[in-house]
Design a protein around this motif. Structure first.
Motif, PDB file in Angstrom:
ATOM      1  N   ALA A   1      23.695  33.914  41.086  1.00 62.62           N
ATOM      2  CA  ALA A   1      22.493  34.574  41.608  1.00 62.62           C
ATOM      3  C   ALA A   1      22.747  34.924  43.068  1.00 62.62           C
ATOM      4  N   PRO A   2      22.561  36.201  43.432  1.00 67.23           N
ATOM      5  CA  PRO A   2      22.883  36.599  44.813  1.00 67.23           C
ATOM      6  C   PRO A   2      22.129  35.803  45.866  1.00 67.23           C
ATOM      7  N   GLU A   3      20.973  35.240  45.519  1.00 68.81           N
ATOM      8  CA  GLU A   3      20.229  34.500  46.549  1.00 68.81           C
ATOM      9  C   GLU A   3      20.784  33.087  46.753  1.00 68.81           C
ATOM     10  N   ASP A   4      21.679  32.629  45.870  1.00 68.10           N
ATOM     11  CA  ASP A   4      22.261  31.289  46.035  1.00 68.10           C
ATOM     12  C   ASP A   4      23.193  31.246  47.245  1.00 68.10           C
ATOM     13  N   ASP A   5      23.330  30.058  47.834  1.00 69.39           N
ATOM     14  CA  ASP A   5      24.251  29.904  48.966  1.00 69.39           C
ATOM     15  C   ASP A   5      25.687  29.723  48.496  1.00 69.39           C
ATOM     16  N   SER A   6      25.869  29.422  47.196  1.00 70.85           N
ATOM     17  CA  SER A   6      27.219  29.261  46.644  1.00 70.85           C
ATOM     18  C   SER A   6      27.487  30.416  45.672  1.00 70.85           C
ATOM     19  N   TYR A   7      28.738  30.528  45.230  1.00 75.26           N
ATOM     20  CA  TYR A   7      29.111  31.611  44.305  1.00 75.26           C
ATOM     21  C   TYR A   7      29.517  31.034  42.958  1.00 75.26           C
ATOM     22  N   ARG A   8      29.395  31.893  41.917  1.00 78.05           N
ATOM     23  CA  ARG A   8      29.914  31.511  40.599  1.00 78.05           C
ATOM     24  C   ARG A   8      30.864  32.597  40.114  1.00 78.05           C
ATOM     25  N   VAL A   9      31.975  32.165  39.538  1.00 71.57           N
ATOM     26  CA  VAL A   9      32.891  33.116  38.885  1.00 71.57           C
ATOM     27  C   VAL A   9      33.316  32.505  37.548  1.00 71.57           C
ATOM     28  N   ALA A  10      33.839  33.341  36.663  1.00 71.75           N
ATOM     29  CA  ALA A  10      34.371  32.840  35.391  1.00 71.75           C
ATOM     30  C   ALA A  10      35.762  33.437  35.227  1.00 71.75           C
ATOM     31  N   ILE A  11      36.719  32.593  34.849  1.00 75.73           N
ATOM     32  CA  ILE A  11      38.128  33.030  34.856  1.00 75.73           C
ATOM     33  C   ILE A  11      38.744  32.842  33.484  1.00 75.73           C
ATOM     34  N   LEU A  12      39.213  33.925  32.919  1.00 79.60           N
ATOM     35  CA  LEU A  12      39.864  33.881  31.609  1.00 79.60           C
ATOM     36  C   LEU A  12      41.321  33.468  31.793  1.00 79.60           C
ATOM     37  N   ARG A  13      41.753  32.531  30.984  1.00 85.46           N
ATOM     38  CA  ARG A  13      43.173  32.134  31.043  1.00 85.46           C
ATOM     39  C   ARG A  13      43.977  33.204  30.306  1.00 85.46           C
ATOM     40  N   GLU A  14      44.816  33.923  31.078  1.00 85.47           N
ATOM     41  CA  GLU A  14      45.591  35.015  30.471  1.00 85.47           C
ATOM     42  C   GLU A  14      47.013  34.524  30.259  1.00 85.47           C
ATOM     43  N   GLU A  15      47.309  34.181  29.003  1.00 82.88           N
ATOM     44  CA  GLU A  15      48.623  33.598  28.711  1.00 82.88           C
ATOM     45  C   GLU A  15      49.747  34.566  29.042  1.00 82.88           C
ATOM     46  N   LEU A  16      49.481  35.876  28.871  1.00 82.45           N
ATOM     47  CA  LEU A  16      50.553  36.843  29.104  1.00 82.45           C
ATOM     48  C   LEU A  16      50.460  37.482  30.493  1.00 82.45           C
ATOM     49  N   GLY A  17      49.573  36.949  31.333  1.00 82.84           N
ATOM     50  CA  GLY A  17      49.412  37.537  32.673  1.00 82.84           C
ATOM     51  C   GLY A  17      50.542  37.112  33.603  1.00 82.84           C
ATOM     52  N   ARG A  18      50.331  37.334  34.924  1.00 79.99           N
ATOM     53  CA  ARG A  18      51.409  37.043  35.875  1.00 79.99           C
ATOM     54  C   ARG A  18      51.350  35.609  36.399  1.00 79.99           C
ATOM     55  N   GLY A  19      50.459  34.802  35.818  1.00 79.55           N
ATOM     56  CA  GLY A  19      50.490  33.370  36.122  1.00 79.55           C
ATOM     57  C   GLY A  19      49.320  32.870  36.962  1.00 79.55           C
ATOM     58  N   GLY A  20      48.566  33.787  37.603  1.00 80.03           N
ATOM     59  CA  GLY A  20      47.488  33.379  38.500  1.00 80.03           C
ATOM     60  C   GLY A  20      46.397  32.606  37.768  1.00 80.03           C
ATOM     61  N   SER A  21      45.933  33.154  36.646  1.00 81.30           N
ATOM     62  CA  SER A  21      44.814  32.502  35.946  1.00 81.30           C
ATOM     63  C   SER A  21      45.273  31.174  35.337  1.00 81.30           C
ATOM     64  N   ARG A  22      46.509  31.134  34.871  1.00 82.22           N
ATOM     65  CA  ARG A  22      47.022  29.862  34.303  1.00 82.22           C
ATOM     66  C   ARG A  22      47.055  28.799  35.403  1.00 82.22           C
ATOM     67  N   HIS A  23      47.535  29.217  36.573  1.00 82.53           N
ATOM     68  CA  HIS A  23      47.635  28.279  37.694  1.00 82.53           C
ATOM     69  C   HIS A  23      46.240  27.751  38.056  1.00 82.53           C
ATOM     70  N   ILE A  24      45.275  28.638  38.085  1.00 83.48           N
ATOM     71  CA  ILE A  24      43.911  28.218  38.448  1.00 83.48           C
ATOM     72  C   ILE A  24      43.369  27.252  37.385  1.00 83.48           C
ATOM     73  N   HIS A  25      43.559  27.606  36.122  1.00 84.74           N
ATOM     74  CA  HIS A  25      43.074  26.727  35.051  1.00 84.74           C
ATOM     75  C   HIS A  25      43.700  25.347  35.139  1.00 84.74           C
ATOM     76  N   GLU A  26      44.973  25.324  35.486  1.00 86.41           N
ATOM     77  CA  GLU A  26      45.681  24.046  35.429  1.00 86.41           C
ATOM     78  C   GLU A  26      45.512  23.188  36.683  1.00 86.41           C
ATOM     79  N   THR A  27      45.212  23.844  37.820  1.00 91.24           N
ATOM     80  CA  THR A  27      45.244  23.053  39.062  1.00 91.24           C
ATOM     81  C   THR A  27      43.877  22.842  39.722  1.00 91.24           C
ATOM     82  N   LEU A  28      42.928  23.758  39.505  1.00 87.62           N
ATOM     83  CA  LEU A  28      41.697  23.627  40.290  1.00 87.62           C
ATOM     84  C   LEU A  28      40.755  22.585  39.693  1.00 87.62           C
TER      85      LEU A  28
END
Ligand code: HEM
Ligand code: FES
Length: 779
Positions: free
Chosen positions: A521-548
């Motif tokens: 919600a834009p009025e919130d002080d924090s942000y929300r995102v949703a990240i798809l794990r892309e097995e065939l991508g360049r590794g960014g989403s996998r890294h985020i899924h595995e480490t964050l």
């Protein structure tokens, strides 16, 4: 003009509370009446030009101001369009007296043989570009590097003189004189001229951009006349020193070498104009910078703790409180600007301060944010063919001032005071800036290292890697199969900047920088995102899924919005495929909140892979159509497009196939019907489908760079670690020129003449390419 406002909360300058928070601009203002009443010399415009034109940006972005006799232009895109075309929008009136001289003042000026003519900034094409290119070399980053020590030394001397006093007017103590001395050094004018020059430059500003009374005009005319004569004398002195160094010496030599390009009248006029161009602009911008930062203590403290933030903070100060708030142009033919007909000869006041706070270009535009990742897009240096040649000197000075003061006086604060501004259309900055501190707390009294610079800065715009805020992962959730939901908050618990539907952020996690749309919600002080794990991508989403995990601290850029929603469309069709729901959901929420008509189509492989199903069903049930592939549901895109009502718009985000299909289906519909998300990193304007890849051999280094179909020669050379100067990146300003040794060039710039193109020995790397994909050789 007195400014007593110290708050960064903007309100309606006319006291109509409604306008400050109005979604679609002030509902109680009558734009025609506002245009009639617009006064550039007093009232709201002098208090805060950006705020004073909020009504215009929202309701009447190009209007005629009868009191001024000018057309006022207030939106970012329109201002840029004007800057972009120096032929249709001539700069010839840039240095014209905005308040015509009285006959008495004219007589006085005549008595001094005053003959201010075209310089650079007010010269028409093609003469201007020829002259600019002949005189550009001194302004190139490699030649500016050597000025840093001189600027540092001058700054330190001034600080040394007041550091133990506990209170100073920063302008009198430093910000007035250092930029003047730097300008004189750069120009090659002897320093002992400073005292005389001081009296003259203010007179030139009042004369050109102010509204002096008849009595004041007489005084100013004498000062301007004396300034003119004095400029002539300095030139004569400089001519007697043929080996002299500095830009004006170079100009004088070029005058002897190519008098038809660098004319006599230019040299004399420029001697007078450049002092103002180089001095007042920087003094005022620096004063605005300190005032702004000291009224935003979070930003000040962040810079004190981390000087790598300085270059972008300077850009944000130039955006939020620049020293040049408006510039001028004159039409050379009848034309239209944002649907407004302009006659030939129409005089335009293009208000950069207003463009710099245009929500259509900058997210939360009236918020001061030193982490804004597109602050550098500000228009304070102008744009295009005439973009400020000295901008990298101005930046360099402002960075050094800030580095020295935040290190040596981190405990500085603004004194109680009222701010006075010289009433005029274009130059803005306080006359005095009183600051105070406790000398006993000066860091260098206890830490001898505090005297040494912690950081030096490369010449040019800020490095992108330095523009990122520290954030913390507050929560990690599983939103659907393979989709991770993150809640992100500021690492120090401050509210994150406001954003609009369609915005994205860039997360910097490990070696990966990845962009994700905001979906909370834009009025919130924090942000929300949703990240798809892309097995065939360049590794960014996998890294985020595995480490964050919750509590992790990372860096984040943005928010930025390249996918803006037209909130006035009569009906909006929102189409999401898979993870594409994130920006689309924010848009649906926004349209619902506004009570606008919309439909939401959401497709995925199966319901278990579709994020936010509960939320979309709960909040948008009546407008929602869901398509789960494994249940045999398919979107009927042709049917959706065929059934589109008049003036309705489509916003889509999803897999490439979906977007391509929609692009084909909507190709015959009116421009602006179909919008889709595109995470482009640079505005190269290149269509890979129409381009050929080629190679460029750089003879000096022996490197061969490959220029792909989706990149420019400039970017390819820079990616190879070789710096090339650039400003506009679209073939308008001439700064990215390189010499061509061999090869056929497809010239796409507006800089080279036809004859120069035919010679085929130079090119603009930001836009021009090899012809037919053949290899080229550059010097
Ligand atoms: C042009 C702003 C510092 C030299 C300009 C223009 C603006 C501007 C608005 C007109 C751009 C256009 O028409 O598109 C500023 C600001 C400065 C600054 C805000 C400081 C913060 C300097 C310095 C120098 C300088 C330090 C020289 C040492 C010039 C020159 C032009 C110019 C030569 C004419 C360029 C042309 O017409 O091709 N500046 N300026 N400026 N500025 Fe600056
Ligand atoms: Fe401006 Fe290339 S012509 S950067």
């Amino acid at each position: 003009m007195v400014d007593q406002t110290e708050s960064n909360d903007k309100g309606c300058p006319f006291g109509t509370a409604a306008s400050a928070g109005a979604e679609h601009g002030c509902p109680v203002t009558d734009p025609t009446a506002m245009a009639e009443a617009f006064d550039a010399f007093e009232g709201p415009y002098q208090l805060d030009p950006a705020e004073a034109l909020r009504w215009s940006r929202d309701q009447l972005p190009v209007f005629y101001a009868p009191k001024l006799g000018y057309w006022v232009v207030s939106r970012y895109d329109d201002i840029k369009a004007v800057f972009r075309d120096p032929i249709l929008f001539s700069p010839r009136n840039v240095l014209e007296k905005i308040t015509p001289a009285t006959s008495e003042a004219q007589e006085i000026l005549k008595g001094y043989d005053y003959a201010m003519a075209r310089t650079m900034v007010n010269e028409d094409e093609p003469a201007h570009m020829e002259r600019r290119r002949a005189l550009l070399d001194h302004f190139m980053p490699e030649n500016l590097e050597q000025q840093q020590d001189m600027i540092r030394r001058l700054t330190r001397e001034k600080i040394d003189a007041f550091i133990d006093s506990g209170r100073v007017d920063l302008i009198d103590g430093m910000l007035y004189e250092v930029p003047l001395l730097v300008a004189l050094h750069f120009l090659g004018v002897p320093e002992d001229e400073i005292a005389t020059l001081k009296t003259f430059s203010v007179a030139h500003s009042v004369n050109t951009w102010g509204k002096p009374s008849d009595q004041k005009q007489i005084e100013v005319a004498h000062d301007v006349g004396r300034f003119w004569q004095y400029a002539g004398e300095i030139i004569e002195k400089m001519r007697a020193e043929p080996e002299g160094t500095g830009w004006m010496h170079h100009t004088i030599r070029m005058n002897a070498e190519i008098p038809e390009v660098v004319t006599d009248s230019y040299v004399h006029s420029m001697m007078m104009a450049i002092i103002v161009a180089a001095h007042e602009t920087t003094s005022l911008a620096s004063a605005n910078m300190f005032k702004t930062l000291l009224t935003h203590p979070d930003a000040w403290n962040d810079i004190c703790a981390d000087p790598s933030l300085i270059p972008n903070a300077v850009e944000e100060c130039l955006r939020y409180a620049g020293s040049i708030v408006a510039w001028r142009r004159q039409t050379t033919a009848p034309t239209t600007l944002n649907d407004v007909d302009l006659p030939k000869g129409a005089k335009l006041l293009i208000v950069q301060a207003s463009g710099n706070q245009d929500e259509r270009h900058f997210e939360a535009a009236d918020t001061f944010d030193i982490y804004r990742d597109n602050a550098v897009d500000h228009l304070t240096f102008g744009y295009g063919a005439h973009q400020c040649m000295g901008k990298n000197i101005g930046r360099m000075e402002m960075r050094i001032f800030l580095e020295e003061v935040t290190r040596r006086l981190p405990h500085l604060r603004l004194s109680e005071q009222e701010f006075d501004y010289l009433p005029n259309t274009s130059f803005r900055g306080p006359d005095e800036l009183w600051v105070e501190w406790e000398p006993v707390q000066n860091p260098e009294r206890t830490n001898p290292n505090a005297i040494h610079p912690r950081r030096t800065f490369a010449v040019g715009p800020p490095a992108r890697r330095d523009i990122a805020r520290k954030v913390r992962i507050a929560e990690v959730r599983q939103e659907a199969d393979g989709i991770l939901g993150l809640t992100i908050e500021d690492a120090q618990g401050r509210p994150l900047p406001k954003w609009t539907a369609g915005s994205h952020i860039e997360l910097c996690v490990g070696a990966y920088d990845r962009k994700y749309s905001l979906c909370g919600a834009p009025e919130d002080d924090s942000y929300r995102v949703a990240i798809l794990r892309e097995e065939l991508g360049r590794g960014g989403s996998r890294h985020i899924h595995e480490t964050l995990c919750a509590g992790a601290e990372i860096r984040m850029r943005g928010p930025s919005n390249l996918f803006k929603l037209d909130e006035t469309a009569p009906h909006v069709v929102l189409i999401a495929g898979g993870i594409g729901i994130t920006p689309i959901l924010a848009m649906a929420d926004r349209l619902k909140a506004l009570g606008q008509s919309y439909a939401l189509h959401y497709a995925g492989r199966s319901k278990s892979t579709m994020a936010f199903l509960d939320r979309v069903t709960r909040d948008h049930g009546a407008r929602l159509s869901l398509y789960a592939g494994n249940e045999g549901d398919r979107m009927d895109l042709p049917d959706m497009v065929a059934g589109l009502e008049d003036a309705a718009q489509i916003y889509a985000c999803g897999p490439k196939g979906l977007l391509n299909a929609l692009e084909t289906l909507t190709k015959d519909l009116p421009e602006g019907t179909f919008h889709f998300e595109h995470f482009s990193t640079s505005a190269t304007g290149i269509d890979p489908e129409d381009e050929q890849a080629f190679e460029a051999e750089l003879t000096e280094s022996g490197l061969v760079v490959k220029v792909g179909t989706d990149t420019t020669l400039l970017d390819a050379i820079m990616a190879a670690g070789i710096d090339v100067a650039c400003d506009c990146r679209e073939g308008l300003c001439g700064s990215c020129e390189v010499a061509v040794v061999e090869g056929e060039i497809d010239h796409r710039d507006m800089v080279l003449t036809r004859a120069e193109r035919a010679e085929s020995n130079r090119m603009m790397t930001c836009c021009s390419r090899s012809k037919n994909g053949t290899r080229i050789k550059l010097a």
